[in-house]
Design an enzyme around this catalytic site. Structure first.
Site, PDB file in Angstrom:
ATOM      1  N   TYR A   1      52.153   6.319  36.196  1.00  0.00           N
ATOM      2  CA  TYR A   1      52.948   7.420  36.739  1.00  0.00           C
ATOM      3  C   TYR A   1      53.918   6.888  37.800  1.00  0.00           C
ATOM      4  CZ  TYR A   1      54.186  11.808  39.056  1.00  0.00           C
ATOM      5  OH  TYR A   1      54.871  12.861  39.605  1.00  0.00           O
TER       6      TYR A   1
ATOM      7  N   LYS B   1      58.132   7.157  37.891  1.00  0.00           N
ATOM      8  CA  LYS B   1      58.895   7.834  38.947  1.00  0.00           C
ATOM      9  C   LYS B   1      59.772   6.859  39.733  1.00  0.00           C
ATOM     10  CE  LYS B   1      58.744  11.573  38.967  1.00  0.00           C
ATOM     11  NZ  LYS B   1      59.411  12.522  38.019  1.00  0.00           N
TER      12      LYS B   1
END
Length: 316
Positions: free
Chosen positions: A178, A182
């Protein structure tokens, strides 16, 4: 920027068209609702037709101008990204003023997109990068158009594995995957800004993050663990954390709304909550991560993205 900038400070958006990904819930829904209430013609780009229809009713009730519309979009499938971009260009007449790359999945169990990419990297980053490139003709047709790409505090300390972005040769870690996605969003936003400025384009590329906002997205963290005991403990901790520390989407959406609408915003800017640790509060401009500002990384990620998605970069 005032210390307590709110959506009440947003200038009239009548005549402007905005597309928000993941507009069926959380930050995306709040962003769509506010922009529609300010007069913008809003397009809700959603994966679930059922949830999208419910969100559309909410946004319609708030709309002060043109009626909002739904565009099917599954960011984990490049064919869907291409179809959504084509629909948006047709519906807007190639005149799009605001693109908010908001949608995402968080800390999921290991999975693959329809095109074989690691699920979080493919959905959160590659899908949005491809969509942005495909919508560039419509953004050029807009008035002082803006691309707002959402990053996250999780990008801090993350690393982009250019030689293995899908984690084929590493042990899978949901949080690290993740974080990579990002950070890639932040790197992309800056690289897009560099290329837009070099090409003399009248389009701004900016980024934002919502701090610690209760959107339900973090619940995926617990599901990424196979051990039921670990899953239960993490889920419980997440719920307690949201109750005690998280802010709601009404405040959490302010950084991206500021980035999309406020006067004086410059390309390459990054907006976040102004509170301690940028966890919560009203929006403030903050520096991009040092890693995101490494120009060779931006260029390399740009080229890798074009190779993986088979979408022509724009600007080249």
């Amino acid at each position: 920027m005032t210390e307590r900038w709110t959506d009440a400070d947003i200038p009239d958006q009548t005549g402007r068209a905005a597309l928000i990904t993941g507009a069926n819930s959380g930050l995306g829904l709040r962003t769509a609702e506010v922009l529609a209430g300010k007069g913008a013609r809003v397009f809700l780009a959603c994966r679930s037709a059922e949830r999208g229809a419910k969100a559309l009713d909410i946004v319609k009730a708030a709309a002060a101008g043109a009626e909002p519309e739904l565009i099917p979009l599954d960011l984990s499938e490049l064919a869907s990204v291409r179809a959504a971009a084509a629909s948006a260009r047709e519906l807007t007449g190639d005149k799009l003023d605001i693109l908010v790359n908001n949608a995402g999945v968080m800390a999921t169990a290991r999975g693959r997109t329809a095109d074989g990419f690691e699920l979080q990297f493919g959905t959160n980053y590659l899908g949005h990068a491809a969509l942005t490139w495909l919508l560039m003709p419509a953004l050029r047709g807009g008035r002082h158009a803006r691309v707002v790409t959402l990053s996250s505090l999780a990008a801090t300390g993350a690393r982009i594995h250019l030689d293995d972005p899908n984690g084929d040769h590493r042990r899978y870690n949901a949080a690290a995957a993740y974080g990579q996605s990002k950070l890639a969003d932040q790197v992309f936003a800056l690289e897009l800004d560099r290329r837009l400025r070099a090409a003399g384009e009248d389009i701004l590329s900016v980024a934002a993050h919502p701090g610690y906002t209760a959107t339900g997205l973090g619940s995926g963290m617990a599901r990424s663990y196979s051990n039921p005991v670990v899953r239960s403990v993490i889920a419980g901790g997440h719920r307690v954390g949201e109750v005690l520390f998280a802010q709601g989407p009404r405040i959490g959406a302010l950084p991206q709304l500021y980035a999309a609408t406020a006067d004086g915003v410059e390309g390459g800017s990054y907006f976040a909550p102004r509170g301690l640790g940028n966890l919560r509060g009203h929006p403030v401009e903050v520096p991009m991560l040092a890693t995101a500002r490494i120009e060779p990384l931006g260029s390399a990620l740009w080229e890798l993205t074009a190779k993986l998605t088979e979408v022509t970069p724009d600007p080249a």
